[in-house]
Design a protein around this motif. Structure first.
Motif, PDB file in Angstrom:
ATOM      1  N   ILE A 221      13.458  42.392  11.915  1.00 56.23           N
ATOM      2  CA  ILE A 221      13.518  41.095  11.228  1.00 56.23           C
ATOM      3  C   ILE A 221      12.192  40.350  11.365  1.00 56.23           C
ATOM      4  CG2 ILE A 221      16.006  40.777  11.349  1.00 56.23           C
ATOM      5  CD1 ILE A 221      15.463  38.989  13.834  1.00 56.23           C
ATOM      6  N   VAL A 222      11.120  41.139  11.351  1.00 61.16           N
ATOM      7  CA  VAL A 222       9.811  40.524  11.557  1.00 61.16           C
ATOM      8  C   VAL A 222       9.362  39.726  10.327  1.00 61.16           C
ATOM      9  CG1 VAL A 222       8.373  42.435  10.759  1.00 61.16           C
ATOM     10  CG2 VAL A 222       7.559  40.983  12.604  1.00 61.16           C
ATOM     11  N   ASN A 223      10.050  39.908   9.190  1.00 57.57           N
ATOM     12  CA  ASN A 223       9.686  39.126   7.999  1.00 57.57           C
ATOM     13  C   ASN A 223      10.645  37.975   7.738  1.00 57.57           C
ATOM     14  OD1 ASN A 223      11.645  40.973   7.529  1.00 57.57           O
ATOM     15  ND2 ASN A 223      10.905  41.620   5.524  1.00 57.57           N
ATOM     16  N   SER A 224      11.419  37.605   8.773  1.00 59.68           N
ATOM     17  CA  SER A 224      12.357  36.493   8.613  1.00 59.68           C
ATOM     18  C   SER A 224      11.592  35.173   8.512  1.00 59.68           C
ATOM     19  CB  SER A 224      13.310  36.442   9.804  1.00 59.68           C
ATOM     20  OG  SER A 224      12.565  36.182  10.966  1.00 59.68           O
ATOM     21  N   GLN A 386       3.966  52.839  20.993  1.00 56.85           N
ATOM     22  CA  GLN A 386       2.535  52.569  20.809  1.00 56.85           C
ATOM     23  C   GLN A 386       2.199  52.424  19.322  1.00 56.85           C
ATOM     24  OE1 GLN A 386       0.948  52.314  23.670  1.00 56.85           O
ATOM     25  NE2 GLN A 386      -1.110  51.931  22.963  1.00 56.85           N
ATOM     26  N   ARG A 387       2.826  53.280  18.523  1.00 59.31           N
ATOM     27  CA  ARG A 387       2.625  53.254  17.079  1.00 59.31           C
ATOM     28  C   ARG A 387       3.110  51.919  16.508  1.00 59.31           C
ATOM     29  NH1 ARG A 387       2.138  58.126  13.767  1.00 59.31           N
ATOM     30  NH2 ARG A 387       2.322  59.532  15.517  1.00 59.31           N
ATOM     31  N   ALA A 388       4.310  51.515  16.944  1.00 53.75           N
ATOM     32  CA  ALA A 388       4.877  50.261  16.449  1.00 53.75           C
ATOM     33  C   ALA A 388       3.996  49.091  16.863  1.00 53.75           C
ATOM     34  CB  ALA A 388       6.285  50.088  16.998  1.00 53.75           C
ATOM     35  N   SER A 389       3.575  49.121  18.124  1.00 50.84           N
ATOM     36  CA  SER A 389       2.750  48.025  18.629  1.00 50.84           C
ATOM     37  C   SER A 389       1.442  47.944  17.851  1.00 50.84           C
ATOM     38  CB  SER A 389       2.484  48.233  20.118  1.00 50.84           C
ATOM     39  OG  SER A 389       1.609  47.263  20.593  1.00 50.84           O
ATOM     40  N   THR A 390       0.858  49.113  17.543  1.00 47.73           N
ATOM     41  CA  THR A 390      -0.389  49.121  16.777  1.00 47.73           C
ATOM     42  C   THR A 390      -0.185  48.484  15.412  1.00 47.73           C
ATOM     43  OG1 THR A 390      -0.984  51.161  17.879  1.00 47.73           O
ATOM     44  CG2 THR A 390      -2.281  50.561  15.965  1.00 47.73           C
ATOM     45  N   GLU A 391       0.933  48.844  14.751  1.00 43.79           N
ATOM     46  CA  GLU A 391       1.204  48.246  13.431  1.00 43.79           C
ATOM     47  C   GLU A 391       1.312  46.735  13.548  1.00 43.79           C
ATOM     48  OE1 GLU A 391       0.803  49.610  10.809  1.00 43.79           O
ATOM     49  OE2 GLU A 391       1.096  51.758  11.109  1.00 43.79           O
ATOM     50  N   ILE A 392       1.970  46.282  14.625  1.00 42.37           N
ATOM     51  CA  ILE A 392       2.170  44.842  14.790  1.00 42.37           C
ATOM     52  C   ILE A 392       0.828  44.145  15.002  1.00 42.37           C
ATOM     53  CG2 ILE A 392       3.181  43.048  16.247  1.00 42.37           C
ATOM     54  CD1 ILE A 392       5.445  45.124  16.863  1.00 42.37           C
ATOM     55  N   PHE A 393       0.036  44.606  15.987  1.00 44.67           N
ATOM     56  CA  PHE A 393      -1.211  43.859  16.248  1.00 44.67           C
ATOM     57  C   PHE A 393      -2.219  44.014  15.115  1.00 44.67           C
ATOM     58  CE2 PHE A 393      -2.172  47.438  19.460  1.00 44.67           C
ATOM     59  CZ  PHE A 393      -3.177  48.046  18.729  1.00 44.67           C
ATOM     60  N   ASN A 394      -2.157  45.141  14.419  1.00 46.59           N
ATOM     61  CA  ASN A 394      -3.024  45.307  13.260  1.00 46.59           C
ATOM     62  C   ASN A 394      -2.697  44.285  12.185  1.00 46.59           C
ATOM     63  OD1 ASN A 394      -5.127  47.073  13.156  1.00 46.59           O
ATOM     64  ND2 ASN A 394      -3.848  48.859  12.860  1.00 46.59           N
ATOM     65  N   ALA A 395      -1.396  44.163  11.903  1.00 48.19           N
ATOM     66  CA  ALA A 395      -0.970  43.266  10.826  1.00 48.19           C
ATOM     67  C   ALA A 395      -1.356  41.831  11.159  1.00 48.19           C
ATOM     68  CB  ALA A 395       0.538  43.377  10.623  1.00 48.19           C
ATOM     69  N   ILE A 396      -1.082  41.401  12.403  1.00 53.43           N
ATOM     70  CA  ILE A 396      -1.364  40.009  12.773  1.00 53.43           C
ATOM     71  C   ILE A 396      -2.868  39.763  12.764  1.00 53.43           C
ATOM     72  CG2 ILE A 396      -0.996  38.217  14.513  1.00 53.43           C
ATOM     73  CD1 ILE A 396       1.537  39.362  13.115  1.00 53.43           C
ATOM     74  N   ASN A 397      -3.605  40.717  13.312  1.00 55.18           N
ATOM     75  CA  ASN A 397      -5.067  40.578  13.321  1.00 55.18           C
ATOM     76  C   ASN A 397      -5.608  40.480  11.893  1.00 55.18           C
ATOM     77  OD1 ASN A 397      -7.935  41.952  13.372  1.00 55.18           O
ATOM     78  ND2 ASN A 397      -7.610  41.137  15.415  1.00 55.18           N
ATOM     79  N   LYS A 424       6.861  49.207   7.520  1.00 56.52           N
ATOM     80  CA  LYS A 424       6.253  50.214   8.396  1.00 56.52           C
ATOM     81  C   LYS A 424       7.077  50.387   9.669  1.00 56.52           C
ATOM     82  CE  LYS A 424       1.449  50.123   6.927  1.00 56.52           C
ATOM     83  NZ  LYS A 424       0.125  49.565   7.163  1.00 56.52           N
ATOM     84  N   LEU A 425       7.514  49.271  10.236  1.00 59.16           N
ATOM     85  CA  LEU A 425       8.300  49.353  11.476  1.00 59.16           C
ATOM     86  C   LEU A 425       9.615  50.079  11.223  1.00 59.16           C
ATOM     87  CD1 LEU A 425       7.720  45.871  13.167  1.00 59.16           C
ATOM     88  CD2 LEU A 425       6.665  48.054  13.713  1.00 59.16           C
ATOM     89  N   ASN A 426      10.208  49.818  10.070  1.00 57.60           N
ATOM     90  CA  ASN A 426      11.460  50.511   9.729  1.00 57.60           C
ATOM     91  C   ASN A 426      11.250  52.010   9.658  1.00 57.60           C
ATOM     92  OD1 ASN A 426      13.709  48.831   9.575  1.00 57.60           O
ATOM     93  ND2 ASN A 426      12.895  47.864   7.720  1.00 57.60           N
ATOM     94  N   LYS A 427      10.112  52.391   9.097  1.00 54.69           N
ATOM     95  CA  LYS A 427       9.795  53.822   8.985  1.00 54.69           C
ATOM     96  C   LYS A 427       9.688  54.448  10.370  1.00 54.69           C
ATOM     97  CE  LYS A 427       7.286  55.091   4.874  1.00 54.69           C
ATOM     98  NZ  LYS A 427       5.942  55.033   4.308  1.00 54.69           N
ATOM     99  N   ILE A 428       8.999  53.737  11.269  1.00 55.52           N
ATOM    100  CA  ILE A 428       8.843  54.248  12.632  1.00 55.52           C
ATOM    101  C   ILE A 428      10.189  54.323  13.323  1.00 55.52           C
ATOM    102  CG2 ILE A 428       7.795  53.798  14.892  1.00 55.52           C
ATOM    103  CD1 ILE A 428       5.517  52.399  13.415  1.00 55.52           C
ATOM    104  N   LEU A 429      11.016  53.319  13.051  1.00 54.60           N
ATOM    105  CA  LEU A 429      12.355  53.288  13.654  1.00 54.60           C
ATOM    106  C   LEU A 429      13.177  54.480  13.191  1.00 54.60           C
ATOM    107  CD1 LEU A 429      13.441  51.208  15.607  1.00 54.60           C
ATOM    108  CD2 LEU A 429      14.619  50.104  13.721  1.00 54.60           C
ATOM    109  N   GLU A 430      13.083  54.780  11.898  1.00 62.05           N
ATOM    110  CA  GLU A 430      13.808  55.934  11.337  1.00 62.05           C
ATOM    111  C   GLU A 430      13.402  57.210  12.060  1.00 62.05           C
ATOM    112  OE1 GLU A 430      13.281  56.470   7.094  1.00 62.05           O
ATOM    113  OE2 GLU A 430      13.929  54.378   6.860  1.00 62.05           O
ATOM    114  N   LYS A 431      12.080  57.296  12.292  1.00 63.16           N
ATOM    115  CA  LYS A 431      11.551  58.489  12.943  1.00 63.16           C
ATOM    116  C   LYS A 431      12.049  58.587  14.378  1.00 63.16           C
ATOM    117  CE  LYS A 431       6.923  59.377  11.882  1.00 63.16           C
ATOM    118  NZ  LYS A 431       5.558  59.223  12.354  1.00 63.16           N
ATOM    119  N   THR A 432      12.228  57.425  14.994  1.00 65.15           N
ATOM    120  CA  THR A 432      12.555  57.405  16.420  1.00 65.15           C
ATOM    121  C   THR A 432      14.032  57.667  16.689  1.00 65.15           C
ATOM    122  OG1 THR A 432      10.946  55.642  16.517  1.00 65.15           O
ATOM    123  CG2 THR A 432      12.137  56.129  18.530  1.00 65.15           C
ATOM    124  N   SER A 433      14.906  57.018  15.905  1.00 65.59           N
ATOM    125  CA  SER A 433      16.316  57.177  16.205  1.00 65.59           C
ATOM    126  C   SER A 433      16.936  58.172  15.235  1.00 65.59           C
ATOM    127  CB  SER A 433      17.017  55.824  16.099  1.00 65.59           C
ATOM    128  OG  SER A 433      16.732  55.254  14.836  1.00 65.59           O
TER     129      SER A 433
END
Lengths: 462, 302
Positions: A221-224, A386-397, A424-433
């Motif tokens: 819900i990062v786009n809420s 790590q992948r998710a975190s990278t997407e997050i800090f990349n986007a904010i930066n 992107k996070l959803n995609k990573i989540l799909e891959k993870t679970s």
């Protein structure tokens, strides 16, 4: 002469060790630099003494940036090295490293296995498959530092919300800049926005203080609306009270800004407290600390938890002795000693001990932030954190950089960026679970090995 | 078959084989230290290997390369790399040539000067990159401080924080660092030139500009070409400078920074190896292009 004697004893000890299977050299990898190195050395010496020199300890110093430590661990552990016995582990890495860590239950007495004293967020992170895999060492939590003398000078209260903080920071910034020496250097707030793990942390607590979240109940819900609001606030602050260069500043650079007396507020970790209160520091004795404020008065304050713990490698040759050292290093007494140097104990009871508080009032300030701390979504993303975190800090930066540099940047673009991040996070989540169970290799049918491989190589076979 | 002459002028026959024996240890080291990792990287790039699982891996064909080609961040990294390489190398060559020409002259303290010029090159890149990161800091960096005091600018410039300026800063630091190397290579070339041409030019009192264009440049061509090839291939692998100076955002990454991120941070050995292999491909392509393009000229003059 002294050094020869030392060497001699070391050799003698090594020689004796060779014949005595019971004695061991425990190698511990930790962030042993500066003050922390002294603390660790002292603790390990004490432990060695308790064994009358039967065992020895070797300290391996880790890189400064924590994502580099993780990379190093992954290389070591995937090579099944026995060159390291104890690892200093960020609680957010448990999902990635748990398979390599030795379960510790068998080494813990009933009393030692009692985890009720740990902070709730920490407690959640020490188990893997129902077993304790790490021993919490010290807690870390994002906090807001402020200059008590400047607030007093301009008759401003300690801010209760982000809104108030912004107002005070802007006011003091404008006043201080009237001094020609500070004209180009004084800023309201120091905020680390370099594209690194730290930005994920400071973004997470900002979002949390605005009532949002990155992930809730397994849903991104990062786009809420709350998150958009939080980012809007951040972008707005970059135009007013945060220096532009912060886009490339980590916590240490921001500390330089604050410590040299060039900002009113600073977002940082607790370690900075004792460094900034050293006698040589310009701001010594003029600092206060509060939790990351809520968006509006009366809301819930926040702070990202970044606790560190000690774990025993699965490939250690001496798991029993290593566990003993790890237990000693993370004991209540050791946590108390370290707390005097602003390494926060992971045990809540130490914050209520009046004797400890008397020596170290900082702990008193920190109890509230720790109770309100928020954990990174590392459990959900597991090995892909790590992948998710990278997407997050990349986007904010990127959002911040764009907003500062591009004239066409509009507030509605924030939503667009966050939507993309969510995808992107959803995609990573799909891959993870479902969580990756150790992959079994599909063995190739005999007889068609080589041809099959070549076909598969070009994607011709199924 | 090689025929050599001893000092006494006798013919000595040497077998073709013996030089291989002498080369063998060197070749072994090369194969073990360079060849094996290289082949392994290429091998991994066709698999789904991860850092925690390097043994039980599956071949997945060119899938890694397909997703690499689809990744915008990768192409941004390619663009950044070539921008840095193709801007910094010509600047280094020109500056290096000027410095080499100066150092080639006879003046007092020339030896000392040569040593001093080399200093930027001798500092490990990690150290000098850190140093520059502090100097270029927007709030307490010395570069801004000096410019502010001199009145050139009236508000501090975020040298390494703004996305457009940070690449300029990286290029400048790279030029600062590598120009001495270029100067050294070119100086060696200058000193190997036949002196008689210069003496003749002096006798004919030809102005320096003309003798530079007509004599030095044509004679120096092979050296310059080799130096430029060296530097370009080196610049394409640029890593430490970018890793330290950039903000860490994918938009500022170069190819090797990108490859490292996937290999190490994401523990995705398969995909990271694919990126590294693609980088290798770029380097191989460029060197083949350079060599075949320049072969004729190299042989004609050299």
């Amino acid at each position: 002469m002294k050094i020869y004697l030392k060497l001699l004893t070391v050799f003698a000890a090594a020689f004796l060790c060779f014949f005595d299977a019971n004695c061991a050299t425990i190698k511990i990898a930790c962030k042993a630099k500066g003050r922390e190195a002294e603390l660790i050395e002292k603790a390990t010496k004490e432990w060695m003494k308790s064994y009358k020199g039967e065992h020895s300890v070797e300290i391996i110093t880790l890189p400064r940036a924590s994502n580099e430590c993780l990379a190093l661990y992954l290389q070591w552990l995937s090579a099944e090295t026995f060159d390291v016995d104890i690892l200093q582990v960020d609680l957010a890495w448990i999902g990635m490293l748990a398979d390599y860590l030795h379960p510790l239950d068998e080494f813990l007495s009933e009393e030692e296995a009692d985890v009720s004293d740990y902070f709730p967020v920490i407690k959640k992170h020490i188990y893997h498959n129902g077993k304790i895999v790490v021993l919490p060492w010290y807690a870390d939590c994002g906090v807001m530092y402020y200059r008590t003398d400047l607030l007093q000078k301009y008759g401003k209260p300690v801010p209760q919300s982000w809104e108030e903080l912004h107002e005070i920071a802007l006011y003091i910034q404008n006043e201080e800049r009237k001094d020609p020496l500070k004209r180009n250097k004084f800023y309201g707030l120091g905020f680390p926005a370099k594209a690194f793990e730290e930005l994920t942390c400071s973004f997470l607590e900002l979002v949390d203080s605005f009532g949002g979240a990155i992930i809730k109940d397994g849903k991104v819900i990062v786009n809420s609306n709350e998150c958009v609001k939080a980012v809007k606030f951040l972008v707005h602050s970059f135009g007013s009270i945060i220096n532009r260069g912060a886009v490339n500043h980590s916590g240490e650079e921001i500390r330089g800004l604050f410590q040299s007396g060039n900002s009113v507020f600073m977002r940082n970790w607790p370690y900075a407290w004792s460094l900034m209160n050293e006698q040589t520091a310009e701001v010594a004795g003029k600092i206060g600390v509060i939790p990351i404020p809520p968006s509006a008065k009366g809301g819930k304050p926040s702070g990202t938890l970044g606790g560190w713990s000690l774990a025993v490698s699965k490939y250690s040759k001496h798991p029993h002795i290593s566990a003993d050292l790890a237990k000693f290093m993370t004991s209540k007494e050791q946590q108390r000693v370290r707390s005097e140097f602003s390494y926060l104990p992971a045990r809540a009871s130490l914050y209520r001990d009046s004797k400890v508080l008397e020596n170290n009032p900082f702990l008193g300030y920190m109890y509230k932030p720790l109770r309100n701390s928020v954990a990174r979504p590392s459990k959900i993303f597991g090995k892909n954190y790590q992948r998710a975190s990278t997407e997050i800090f990349n986007a904010i930066n990127t959002i911040i950089t764009e907003s500062v540099e591009s004239e066409n940047f509009q507030e509605k673009d924030i939503k667009k960026y966050l939507d993309r991040l969510a995808r992107k996070l959803n995609k990573i989540l799909e891959k993870t679970s479902p969580p990756p169970v150790s992959k079994k290799k599909v063995s190739l049918p005999k007889g068609e090995g080589f041809l099959y491989r070549i076909k598969k190589f070009f994607g011709l076979s199924n | 078959m090689h025929i050599n002459f001893t000092p006494l002028g006798r013919k000595v026959k040497k077998s073709n084989f013996s030089h291989w024996i002498f080369l063998a240890p060197c070749l072994m080291v090369l194969v073990l230290s360079a060849g094996w990792p290289l082949l392994r990287t290429i091998y991994f790039s066709f698999t789904d290997a991860t850092l925690d699982n390097l043994k039980e891996i599956n071949f997945i064909g060119v899938e890694n390369f397909i997703s690499l080609a689809r990744d915008q961040d990768w192409w941004q990294a390619v663009l950044n790399t070539f921008l840095i390489a193709f801007v910094s190398v010509p600047m280094e060559t020109i500056l290096g040539m000027i410095i080499a020409l100066i150092l080639h002259r006879n003046f007092r303290g020339r030896g000392l000067m040569r040593a001093i010029v080399l200093i930027p090159w001798t500092i490990p890149t990690i150290v000098s990159a850190r140093m520059w990161a502090w100097m270029l800091n927007d709030v307490y960096g010395i570069v801004n401080e000096l410019l502010l005091r001199a009145g050139v600018i009236d508000s501090p410039i975020p040298w390494i924080a703004s996305s457009s300026l940070s690449i300029v800063s990286m290029i400048l630091v790279d030029v600062w660092k590598t120009t001495p190397y270029m100067a050294l290579l070119l100086l060696a070339g200058l000193q190997g030139l036949p002196q008689d041409c210069f003496e003749a030019a002096e006798v004919d009192s030809i102005p320096f500009g003309k003798s530079f264009v007509k004599i030095i440049l044509p004679l120096m061509k092979p050296t310059i070409i080799v130096a430029v090839i060296f530097r370009t291939l080196d610049a394409i692998r640029i890593f430490d400078l970018v890793y330290i100076l950039s903000s860490g955002n994918s938009a500022n990454a170069t190819m090797s920074v990108y490859a490292r991120k996937h290999l190490v941070d994401y523990a995705d050995v398969g995909f990271g190896s694919a990126a590294a292999t693609a980088l290798l491909f770029f380097i191989a392509f460029l060197s083949v292009f350079y060599v075949s393009f320049n072969r004729k000229k190299l042989y004609n003059v050299g």
